[in-house]
Design a protein around this motif. Structure first.
Motif, mmCIF file in Angstrom:
data_model
loop_
_atom_site.group_PDB
_atom_site.id
_atom_site.type_symbol
_atom_site.label_atom_id
_atom_site.label_comp_id
_atom_site.label_asym_id
_atom_site.label_seq_id
_atom_site.Cartn_x
_atom_site.Cartn_y
_atom_site.Cartn_z
ATOM 1 N N THR A 1 -15.096 9.988 2.699
ATOM 2 C CA THR A 1 -13.904 9.891 3.529
ATOM 3 C C THR A 1 -14.124 10.515 4.905
ATOM 4 O O THR A 1 -13.853 9.895 5.923
ATOM 5 C CB THR A 1 -12.695 10.550 2.837
ATOM 6 O OG1 THR A 1 -12.420 9.801 1.645
ATOM 7 C CG2 THR A 1 -11.471 10.537 3.719
ATOM 8 N N PRO B 1 -8.639 1.884 5.075
ATOM 9 C CA PRO B 1 -8.367 2.213 3.670
ATOM 10 C C PRO B 1 -9.067 3.524 3.294
ATOM 11 O O PRO B 1 -10.227 3.731 3.634
ATOM 12 C CB PRO B 1 -8.977 1.044 2.895
ATOM 13 C CG PRO B 1 -9.132 -0.054 3.895
ATOM 14 C CD PRO B 1 -9.328 0.622 5.224
ATOM 15 N N ARG B 2 -8.358 4.395 2.639
ATOM 16 C CA ARG B 2 -8.918 5.677 2.202
ATOM 17 C C ARG B 2 -9.829 5.420 1.007
ATOM 18 O O ARG B 2 -9.507 4.648 0.122
ATOM 19 C CB ARG B 2 -7.804 6.646 1.826
ATOM 20 C CG ARG B 2 -8.292 8.047 1.540
ATOM 21 C CD ARG B 2 -7.150 8.984 1.209
ATOM 22 N NE ARG B 2 -6.201 9.156 2.298
ATOM 23 C CZ ARG B 2 -6.361 10.022 3.295
ATOM 24 N NH1 ARG B 2 -7.426 10.787 3.342
ATOM 25 N NH2 ARG B 2 -5.456 10.121 4.241
ATOM 26 N N SER B 3 -10.967 6.081 1.004
ATOM 27 C CA SER B 3 -11.930 5.956 -0.085
ATOM 28 C C SER B 3 -12.195 7.348 -0.653
ATOM 29 O O SER B 3 -12.202 8.332 0.082
ATOM 30 C CB SER B 3 -13.231 5.359 0.466
ATOM 31 O OG SER B 3 -14.273 5.526 -0.450
ATOM 32 N N GLU B 4 -12.398 7.406 -1.944
ATOM 33 C CA GLU B 4 -12.713 8.699 -2.566
ATOM 34 C C GLU B 4 -14.070 9.219 -2.086
ATOM 35 O O GLU B 4 -14.294 10.405 -1.983
ATOM 36 C CB GLU B 4 -12.701 8.575 -4.096
ATOM 37 C CG GLU B 4 -11.331 8.318 -4.670
ATOM 38 C CD GLU B 4 -10.338 9.429 -4.358
ATOM 39 O OE1 GLU B 4 -10.714 10.611 -4.413
ATOM 40 O OE2 GLU B 4 -9.186 9.094 -4.046
ATOM 41 N N HIS C 1 -5.989 2.799 11.468
ATOM 42 C CA HIS C 1 -6.110 3.379 10.138
ATOM 43 C C HIS C 1 -7.091 2.520 9.348
ATOM 44 O O HIS C 1 -7.280 1.346 9.642
ATOM 45 C CB HIS C 1 -4.763 3.387 9.409
ATOM 46 C CG HIS C 1 -3.827 4.442 9.898
ATOM 47 N ND1 HIS C 1 -3.177 4.354 11.106
ATOM 48 C CD2 HIS C 1 -3.448 5.612 9.339
ATOM 49 C CE1 HIS C 1 -2.429 5.424 11.274
ATOM 50 N NE2 HIS C 1 -2.572 6.208 10.222
ATOM 51 N N TYR D 1 0.853 -1.186 0.000
ATOM 52 C CA TYR D 1 0.000 0.000 0.000
ATOM 53 C C TYR D 1 0.887 1.234 0.000
ATOM 54 O O TYR D 1 2.094 1.160 0.250
ATOM 55 C CB TYR D 1 -0.916 0.016 1.231
ATOM 56 C CG TYR D 1 -0.152 -0.015 2.531
ATOM 57 C CD1 TYR D 1 0.326 1.160 3.114
ATOM 58 C CD2 TYR D 1 0.132 -1.215 3.169
ATOM 59 C CE1 TYR D 1 1.060 1.139 4.286
ATOM 60 C CE2 TYR D 1 0.867 -1.244 4.338
ATOM 61 C CZ TYR D 1 1.327 -0.060 4.884
ATOM 62 O OH TYR D 1 2.064 -0.088 6.045
ATOM 63 N N LYS D 2 0.289 2.374 -0.268
ATOM 64 C CA LYS D 2 0.990 3.655 -0.151
ATOM 65 C C LYS D 2 0.466 4.342 1.104
ATOM 66 O O LYS D 2 -0.701 4.201 1.448
ATOM 67 C CB LYS D 2 0.707 4.529 -1.371
ATOM 68 C CG LYS D 2 1.255 3.964 -2.661
ATOM 69 C CD LYS D 2 0.921 4.877 -3.824
ATOM 70 C CE LYS D 2 1.412 4.244 -5.097
ATOM 71 N NZ LYS D 2 0.519 4.495 -6.206
ATOM 72 N N ASP D 3 1.338 5.096 1.772
ATOM 73 C CA ASP D 3 0.914 5.787 2.991
ATOM 74 C C ASP D 3 -0.341 6.613 2.760
ATOM 75 O O ASP D 3 -1.238 6.660 3.601
ATOM 76 C CB ASP D 3 2.028 6.691 3.519
ATOM 77 C CG ASP D 3 3.203 5.901 4.072
ATOM 78 O OD1 ASP D 3 3.066 4.679 4.301
ATOM 79 O OD2 ASP D 3 4.264 6.516 4.275
ATOM 80 N N GLU D 4 -0.417 7.270 1.609
ATOM 81 C CA GLU D 4 -1.577 8.128 1.323
ATOM 82 C C GLU D 4 -2.862 7.336 1.090
ATOM 83 O O GLU D 4 -3.947 7.907 1.056
ATOM 84 C CB GLU D 4 -1.289 9.063 0.143
ATOM 85 C CG GLU D 4 -0.912 8.371 -1.138
ATOM 86 C CD GLU D 4 0.599 8.157 -1.291
ATOM 87 O OE1 GLU D 4 1.001 7.829 -2.406
ATOM 88 O OE2 GLU D 4 1.365 8.307 -0.311
ATOM 89 N N ASP D 5 -2.766 6.004 0.979
ATOM 90 C CA ASP D 5 -3.956 5.162 0.844
ATOM 91 C C ASP D 5 -4.614 4.884 2.189
ATOM 92 O O ASP D 5 -5.682 4.291 2.244
ATOM 93 C CB ASP D 5 -3.605 3.820 0.191
ATOM 94 C CG ASP D 5 -3.161 3.962 -1.251
ATOM 95 O OD1 ASP D 5 -3.520 4.980 -1.884
ATOM 96 O OD2 ASP D 5 -2.458 3.067 -1.738
ATOM 97 N N LEU D 6 -3.961 5.296 3.264
ATOM 98 C CA LEU D 6 -4.485 5.036 4.601
ATOM 99 C C LEU D 6 -5.124 6.290 5.185
ATOM 100 O O LEU D 6 -4.595 7.391 5.077
ATOM 101 C CB LEU D 6 -3.367 4.556 5.520
ATOM 102 C CG LEU D 6 -2.707 3.246 5.111
ATOM 103 C CD1 LEU D 6 -1.549 2.936 6.033
ATOM 104 C CD2 LEU D 6 -3.710 2.107 5.102
#
Length: 181
Positions: A162, A156-159, A154, A9-14
């Motif tokens: 959020t 998962p980030r969602s569009e 944390h 994953y990427k940090d910004e995905d969290l």
């Protein structure tokens, strides 16, 4: 990430949801150490070959403490990665290394009860209520040393949604933590 070169994953995905716990760190040395404060320790490390500084592995909080002291204040601390905090604290107690940074909840019993550690500083922004005589690194002239052990949640980030997701999960975490009290 800062700790591992490759993760799925990427940090910004969290999405940060909640801070669950915070444990201020303490810089400790063996009880037999002649160092009385953080300045003594840092200055002594600059002479000769420097000091070995136990860590709970690469990227752990003690590793970051050693690097902050090295980069910002010219200390000569060689991080020695152990498999766990337990192994690193045992190495300090046994005199195999000159010091470490450990969570206050781990270090305090070895200061107050069995006397195996001597504390030089807390790495938090304020003194510890359980050991108020210990000055902070900031009070000793090291303002960049501000770090603690922490645990958080944390998701998962969602569009979509959020902020709603973050608020809802944060509320759930707070209610669960309050229920435990």
């Amino acid at each position: 990430t800062m700790i591992k070169a490759s993760v799925p994953y990427k940090d910004e995905d969290l999405l940060p949801v909640a801070l669950i716990a915070l444990a201020p760190s303490m810089i400790v040395v063996p009880h037999t150490s002649k160092h009385q404060n953080l300045k003594d320790f840092i200055e002594a490390s600059k002479r000769g070959n420097g000091f070995n500084f136990a860590t709970a592995g690469s990227g752990s909080t003690p590793h970051f403490v050693a690097e902050i002291l090295n980069v910002k204040y010219g200390a000569k601390l060689q991080p020695v990665p152990y498999k766990s905090g337990s192994e690193s604290t045992t190495a300090v107690m046994g005199g195999q290394v000159e010091g470490t940074s450990e969570a206050s909840i781990i270090a305090l019993p070895h200061i107050l009860h069995d006397g195996k550690f001597k504390a030089l500083a807390t790495t938090w922004t304020q003194r510890l209520s359980a050991y108020p005589q210990l000055p902070t690194a900031i009070e000793q002239g090291y303002p960049e040393v501000r770090i603690a052990h922490w645990a958080g949640v944390h998701a998962p980030r969602s569009e979509e949604h959020t902020s709603e997701l973050q608020s809802h999960l944060n509320l759930v975490c707070r209610l669960l933590l309050e229920k435990k009290k």
